[in-house]
Scaffold this motif. Structure first.
Motif, PDB file in Angstrom:
ATOM      1  N   GLN A 123      -4.307  -0.922 -16.760  1.00 51.51           N
ATOM      2  CA  GLN A 123      -5.473  -1.340 -15.975  1.00 51.51           C
ATOM      3  C   GLN A 123      -5.739  -2.816 -16.246  1.00 51.51           C
TER       4      GLN A 123
ATOM      5  N   GLY B 275       0.073  -5.177  -7.184  1.00 55.78           N
ATOM      6  CA  GLY B 275      -0.167  -3.750  -7.380  1.00 55.78           C
ATOM      7  C   GLY B 275       0.097  -3.386  -8.825  1.00 55.78           C
TER       8      GLY B 275
ATOM      9  N   TYR C  71       1.189  -0.406 -11.589  1.00 55.97           N
ATOM     10  CA  TYR C  71       1.797   0.926 -11.717  1.00 55.97           C
ATOM     11  C   TYR C  71       1.606   1.535 -13.103  1.00 55.97           C
TER      12      TYR C  71
ATOM     13  N   GLY D 181      -1.813   2.469  -9.171  1.00 57.31           N
ATOM     14  CA  GLY D 181      -1.761   2.735  -7.739  1.00 57.31           C
ATOM     15  C   GLY D 181      -2.615   1.807  -6.896  1.00 57.31           C
ATOM     16  N   ASP D 182      -3.402   0.950  -7.553  1.00 54.94           N
ATOM     17  CA  ASP D 182      -4.275   0.036  -6.799  1.00 54.94           C
ATOM     18  C   ASP D 182      -3.517  -1.210  -6.360  1.00 54.94           C
ATOM     19  N   VAL D 183      -3.890  -1.724  -5.195  1.00 55.96           N
ATOM     20  CA  VAL D 183      -3.257  -2.906  -4.599  1.00 55.96           C
ATOM     21  C   VAL D 183      -4.356  -3.889  -4.229  1.00 55.96           C
ATOM     22  N   LEU D 184      -4.092  -5.176  -4.414  1.00 55.65           N
ATOM     23  CA  LEU D 184      -5.079  -6.221  -4.127  1.00 55.65           C
ATOM     24  C   LEU D 184      -4.396  -7.386  -3.425  1.00 55.65           C
TER      25      LEU D 184
ATOM     26  N   ASP E 272       0.832  -1.212   0.000  1.00 58.43           N
ATOM     27  CA  ASP E 272       0.000   0.000   0.000  1.00 58.43           C
ATOM     28  C   ASP E 272       0.866   1.262   0.000  1.00 58.43           C
TER      29      ASP E 272
ATOM     30  N   VAL F 253     -12.741  -7.502  -9.881  1.00 58.32           N
ATOM     31  CA  VAL F 253     -12.146  -6.276  -9.363  1.00 58.32           C
ATOM     32  C   VAL F 253     -11.256  -5.706 -10.459  1.00 58.32           C
ATOM     33  N   THR F 254     -11.454  -4.452 -10.804  1.00 54.99           N
ATOM     34  CA  THR F 254     -10.579  -3.808 -11.783  1.00 54.99           C
ATOM     35  C   THR F 254      -9.563  -2.934 -11.048  1.00 54.99           C
ATOM     36  N   LEU F 255      -8.306  -3.133 -11.387  1.00 64.06           N
ATOM     37  CA  LEU F 255      -7.218  -2.398 -10.748  1.00 64.06           C
ATOM     38  C   LEU F 255      -6.625  -1.409 -11.736  1.00 64.06           C
TER      39      LEU F 255
ATOM     40  N   THR G 167       1.616   4.143  -3.295  1.00 65.33           N
ATOM     41  CA  THR G 167       1.199   5.542  -3.253  1.00 65.33           C
ATOM     42  C   THR G 167       2.016   6.370  -4.235  1.00 65.33           C
TER      43      THR G 167
END
Ligand SMILES: [Fe+2]
Length: 178
Positions: free
Chosen positions: A90, A85, A87, A115-118, A31, A110-112, A35
């Protein structure tokens, strides 16, 4: 967050993997790193295309992953806790649940984006589709040796499963089918 370097990232992943609460601490770290996806992208600027295994031993696998636009990676499990994650680009993660007949049924998506983390549990089954115009690039960290563990691939259409190996993987690779 200081400037991102592969060396320090890998070193920190190795430290987290062998310490208590690895799954939770891995997520917290990812996380924080994500950022600043621009710093990660800058580090990998000009790197070779495709997946890159940055580090792998029995405790942790660290991959730079790359998915091409419109291409789906077939449904699979990991048998390891993972945090991923994005960078650049999508990706859509389609999740499935095993049913008693050896097949799977869709359980969510879930679409990432950048900057998104799963977090992904060891028994989760997912397929990944790059839904951006550009390749989807990310960092995937698995708490174990991903290339050594026995994993399963799932043929969603035919409701069958099979060992995760190159031949089965290539057979199931296709354009976006989910
Ligand atoms: Fe995966």
């Amino acid at each position: 967050m200081p400037e991102f370097t592969v060396e320090s990232f890998v070193q920190d992943m190795r430290s987290i993997a062998v310490a208590p609460d690895a799954t939770r601490n891995l997520r917290t770290y990812m996380d924080k790193v994500f950022t600043n996806p621009t710093a990660i992208a800058a580090t990998f600027e000009g790197s070779q295309p495709g997946d890159i295994i940055l580090f792998e031993d029995d405790t942790v696998s660290v991959w730079r992953t790359s998915f091409e636009p419109g291409v789906s990676v077939p449904a699979h499990d990991h048998q390891l806790s993972a945090v991923i994650g994005v960078y650049r680009g999508q990706e859509r993660n389609d999740f499935f649940e095993a049913d008693p007949n050896g097949g799977v049924r869709r359980s969510g998506e879930v679409t990432l984006g950048v900057g998104d983390v799963l977090s992904i549990g060891p028994n989760a089954i997912h397929a990944v589709t790059c839904v951006s115009q550009e390749p989807c690039l990310g960092l995937h960290v698995y708490l174990g040796n991903l290339t050594e563990v026995e994993r399963t691939l799932f043929d969603i259409d035919n409701r069958t499963s099979m060992p995760f190996d190159d031949a089965n993987y290539n057979e199931l690779m296709s354009a976006d089918r989910f």
